[in-house]
Design a protein around this motif. Structure first.
Motif, PDB file in Angstrom:
ATOM      1  N   ARG A  53       5.526  -9.109  15.678  1.00  0.00           N
ATOM      2  CA  ARG A  53       5.662  -8.226  14.511  1.00  0.00           C
ATOM      3  C   ARG A  53       5.012  -6.876  14.790  1.00  0.00           C
ATOM      4  O   ARG A  53       5.626  -5.826  14.576  1.00  0.00           O
ATOM      5  CB  ARG A  53       5.016  -8.874  13.287  1.00  0.00           C
ATOM      6  CG  ARG A  53       4.978  -7.960  12.045  1.00  0.00           C
ATOM      7  CD  ARG A  53       4.380  -8.683  10.853  1.00  0.00           C
ATOM      8  NE  ARG A  53       4.173  -7.780   9.723  1.00  0.00           N
ATOM      9  CZ  ARG A  53       3.023  -7.156   9.464  1.00  0.00           C
ATOM     10  NH1 ARG A  53       1.960  -7.344  10.261  1.00  0.00           N
ATOM     11  NH2 ARG A  53       2.912  -6.359   8.422  1.00  0.00           N
ATOM     12  N   GLU A 112      11.501 -10.768  19.885  1.00  0.00           N
ATOM     13  CA  GLU A 112      11.704 -11.333  18.553  1.00  0.00           C
ATOM     14  C   GLU A 112      10.484 -12.109  18.070  1.00  0.00           C
ATOM     15  O   GLU A 112      10.454 -12.548  16.918  1.00  0.00           O
ATOM     16  CB  GLU A 112      12.931 -12.254  18.556  1.00  0.00           C
ATOM     17  CG  GLU A 112      14.232 -11.551  18.910  1.00  0.00           C
ATOM     18  CD  GLU A 112      14.535 -10.397  17.965  1.00  0.00           C
ATOM     19  OE1 GLU A 112      14.346 -10.573  16.743  1.00  0.00           O
ATOM     20  OE2 GLU A 112      14.950  -9.325  18.448  1.00  0.00           O
ATOM     21  N   SER A 113       9.493 -12.266  18.927  1.00  0.00           N
ATOM     22  CA  SER A 113       8.314 -13.074  18.588  1.00  0.00           C
ATOM     23  C   SER A 113       7.129 -12.243  18.132  1.00  0.00           C
ATOM     24  O   SER A 113       6.068 -12.799  17.830  1.00  0.00           O
ATOM     25  CB  SER A 113       7.897 -13.922  19.802  1.00  0.00           C
ATOM     26  OG  SER A 113       8.938 -14.774  20.201  1.00  0.00           O
ATOM     27  N   ASP A 153       7.226 -17.875  13.190  1.00  0.00           N
ATOM     28  CA  ASP A 153       8.311 -16.956  13.518  1.00  0.00           C
ATOM     29  C   ASP A 153       7.828 -15.840  14.431  1.00  0.00           C
ATOM     30  O   ASP A 153       8.505 -15.458  15.387  1.00  0.00           O
ATOM     31  CB  ASP A 153       8.901 -16.354  12.242  1.00  0.00           C
ATOM     32  CG  ASP A 153       9.659 -17.376  11.419  1.00  0.00           C
ATOM     33  OD1 ASP A 153      10.149 -18.358  12.008  1.00  0.00           O
ATOM     34  OD2 ASP A 153       9.742 -17.204  10.195  1.00  0.00           O
ATOM     35  N   LYS A 154       6.631 -15.316  14.129  1.00  0.00           N
ATOM     36  CA  LYS A 154       6.103 -14.175  14.875  1.00  0.00           C
ATOM     37  C   LYS A 154       4.585 -14.239  14.905  1.00  0.00           C
ATOM     38  O   LYS A 154       3.943 -14.950  14.121  1.00  0.00           O
ATOM     39  CB  LYS A 154       6.532 -12.845  14.238  1.00  0.00           C
ATOM     40  CG  LYS A 154       8.030 -12.557  14.262  1.00  0.00           C
ATOM     41  CD  LYS A 154       8.338 -11.233  13.562  1.00  0.00           C
ATOM     42  CE  LYS A 154       9.833 -10.962  13.496  1.00  0.00           C
ATOM     43  NZ  LYS A 154      10.396 -10.646  14.816  1.00  0.00           N
TER      44      LYS A 154
END
Length: 550
Positions: free
Chosen positions: A239, A236-237, A213-214
């Motif tokens: 953290r 969005e990739s 996700d990240k």
């Protein structure tokens, strides 16, 4: 890890697929075409040796399009190494180390260079803390395929630094080197596809291929710009970001090169001048350095050195301008600051006594110049795409005119940097690549007060464009804080576990204790050396003087 240097300035001066996305075929049943995937991660036996002390290590080559606008055409590869956490915490996402910086510097993944440093330097914040660590060489560098190294420059530099060349002669040699390099490499590579924004796309393709996700992203020196660019282009990739000795796209480094280079030399000199004991031992240090530069330009001196690429003693011809470049590179390491006065004094002497500090600094310089894994051409492409278009070279030259003897090398470099990009002839970046990146993700910024690349005051301004960041300044460190301070690594580990927790007070308390231990160790070493010297001197005094006539 070596302190990564922008060799562009040295040139101009000087069995298993993990999450692989295979190309899809048209669906005969539905009649709908699926989107083709052009990136894949190919597992490889690790090309370097590990032992039982290492974490579980996996090696891959990531295959991506060279040009994402034409993904069906030429493919390139870059290495990906995964160090698995000892006790994995499923809540902790991997940290991706984006490379050694430069741009163009290798991470040291090569078979003859790889060591436990690749993971041990980051163990406290990754594999020992339940988090996997990924390490890459960006496209064009190190173990990447192709590796865009200018062998022409390496060969010519190996010869040139053995000779007494004027700055103009040296410039002609290296300009011809780069013309030949461009002519050769441009036949098999699109040199316009090696820059920060394309590398950010590579990182995004890697994330998708791994089905993550990240990422938490780690950037040191120029690779911090990659981290910022990923956060801008693929928000969005990401953290968190860890920026170690950061490079900011809104700071045009070449524009500031005259002032920043002069300031770096002055910080090196002040380290002694402002220390009463050192200043007493080495008085008038700035004047002596300026005199030394002038003397060496008039009468160069051959300094015999040994470096990793020489089978025998290498006769480096030291001019004043070459001394400035050697010094600037040496100032990347805070441990050199105490050696600078000794280096100046040793070079003032006519004999070989006291030359060791100069020999060590020159050897380090040459090991960077001659590094066969340095992606010179990729570094030049970065510069000519995303920095040179935003430089007012006339103004920079005007600023350089006021930098005196210590600015001599920069005055030559500015003309050559501009010429370099005429040779490369690649399109310029859009204005976006010169603008501040204001990402909302949590960021921790670590910087050294002695950093020769970017003054701490400038970083202090640039960091304020980041709305959600922490700022850790280490006054006594230079470039690459994580490699120099365990306190910094622990701070990053805590930040990754809880980005909202302020690390300032805890880190500075730790750093004070760390410095106290270093000072105590240095004092003990000095006392031991003095005691050993005193033990030898009386013995020398006991030797009877020869009688008259003997």
């Amino acid at each position: 890890m070596q302190k990564a240097r922008l060799r562009i300035l040295l040139i101009i001066l000087f069995s298993m697929v993990i999450g692989a996305c295979e190309r899809s075929t048209n669906s005969a049943q539905t009649g709908q075409s699926q989107q083709k995937q052009y990136a894949r991660l190919v597992a490889k036996p690790c090309w370097f040796k590990t032992d039982e002390t290492w974490p579980f290590t996996q090696c891959f080559m990531m295959e991506v399009p060279e040009n994402y606008a034409h993904p069906e055409k030429r493919k390139i590869r870059f290495p990906v190494v995964r160090f698995r956490a000892t006790n994995p915490d499923p809540k902790k996402i991997p940290l991706l180390h984006l490379g050694a910086g430069g741009p163009g510097a290798s991470m040291g993944l090569e078979p003859e260079n790889a060591s436990d440093w690749l993971w041990l330097n980051y163990a406290a914040m990754t594999v020992e803390d339940g988090r996997d660590l990924f390490v890459i060489d960006p496209r064009g560098t190190g173990m990447a395929q192709p590796r865009l190294t200018c062998s022409e420059f390496i060969e010519d530099a190996d010869t040139a630094f053995r000779r007494n060349l004027s700055p103009e002669e040296e410039a002609r040699v290296f300009s011809f080197s780069m013309e030949r390099c461009y002519s050769r490499l441009s036949k098999g590579a699109d040199l316009a596809q090696y820059n920060s924004s394309v590398i950010a796309r590579d990182v995004e393709e890697l994330r998708k291929t791994l089905k993550l996700d990240k990422f938490d992203l780690y950037g040191v020196s120029y690779s911090s710009r990659y981290a910022l660019t990923v956060a801008r282009d693929f928000p969005e990739s990401v953290r968190t970001l860890v920026l170690n000795s950061a490079v900011f796209p809104n700071i045009v480094y070449t524009q500031q090169l005259p002032q920043d280079s002069l300031a770096a030399y002055e910080r090196g000199l002040k380290h002694c001048i402002e220390d009463e004991k050192c200043n007493s031992r080495y008085p008038n240090l700035r004047r002596r350095l300026e005199n030394l530069i002038q003397t060496l330009d008039e009468e160069p001196r051959t300094i015999p050195i040994k470096h990793r690429y020489s089978k025998q003693s290498y006769p480096f011809v030291l001019t004043g301008q070459r001394l400035l470049r050697v010094l600037f590179q040496a100032l990347y390491n805070e441990n050199f600051y105490s050696e600078l006065p000794k280096m100046i004094e040793g070079l003032e002497n006519e004999g070989d006594e006291g030359l060791q500090p100069a020999q060590d600094a020159i050897a380090h310089f040459m090991e960077i110049v001659l590094d066969p894994y340095f992606g010179d051409a990729a570094g030049v492409s970065h510069f000519c795409y995303e920095e040179a278009p935003f430089v007012d070279f006339d103004q920079a030259r005007a600023n350089a005119a006021d930098t005196g003897i210590l600015g001599g090398a920069v005055r030559s470099d500015l003309n050559l940097l501009q010429l370099q990009c005429r040779i490369w002839a690649i399109p310029s970046a859009p204005l976006t690549e010169s603008e501040a990146i204001s990402t909302p993700v949590p960021v921790i910024v670590l910087h050294g007060g002695l950093d020769p690349v970017l003054a701490a005051d400038d970083v202090d301004i640039a960091r304020k464009e980041l709305p959600n960041h922490q700022w850790l300044l280490f006054p006594n460190l230079a470039h690459d804080i994580i490699s120099a301070s365990n306190c910094a690594e622990r701070a990053v580990a805590r930040f990754l576990d809880n980005p909202a927790e302020d690390q300032t007070e805890t880190t500075m308390t730790c750093r004070k204790a760390e410095l106290a231990d270093q000072i105590s160790t240095e004092e003990e070493s000095e006392s031991q050396q003095e005691a050993e010297q005193q033990a030898v001197e009386p013995q020398a005094a006991e030797v009877p003087a020869p009688e008259s006539g003997q």
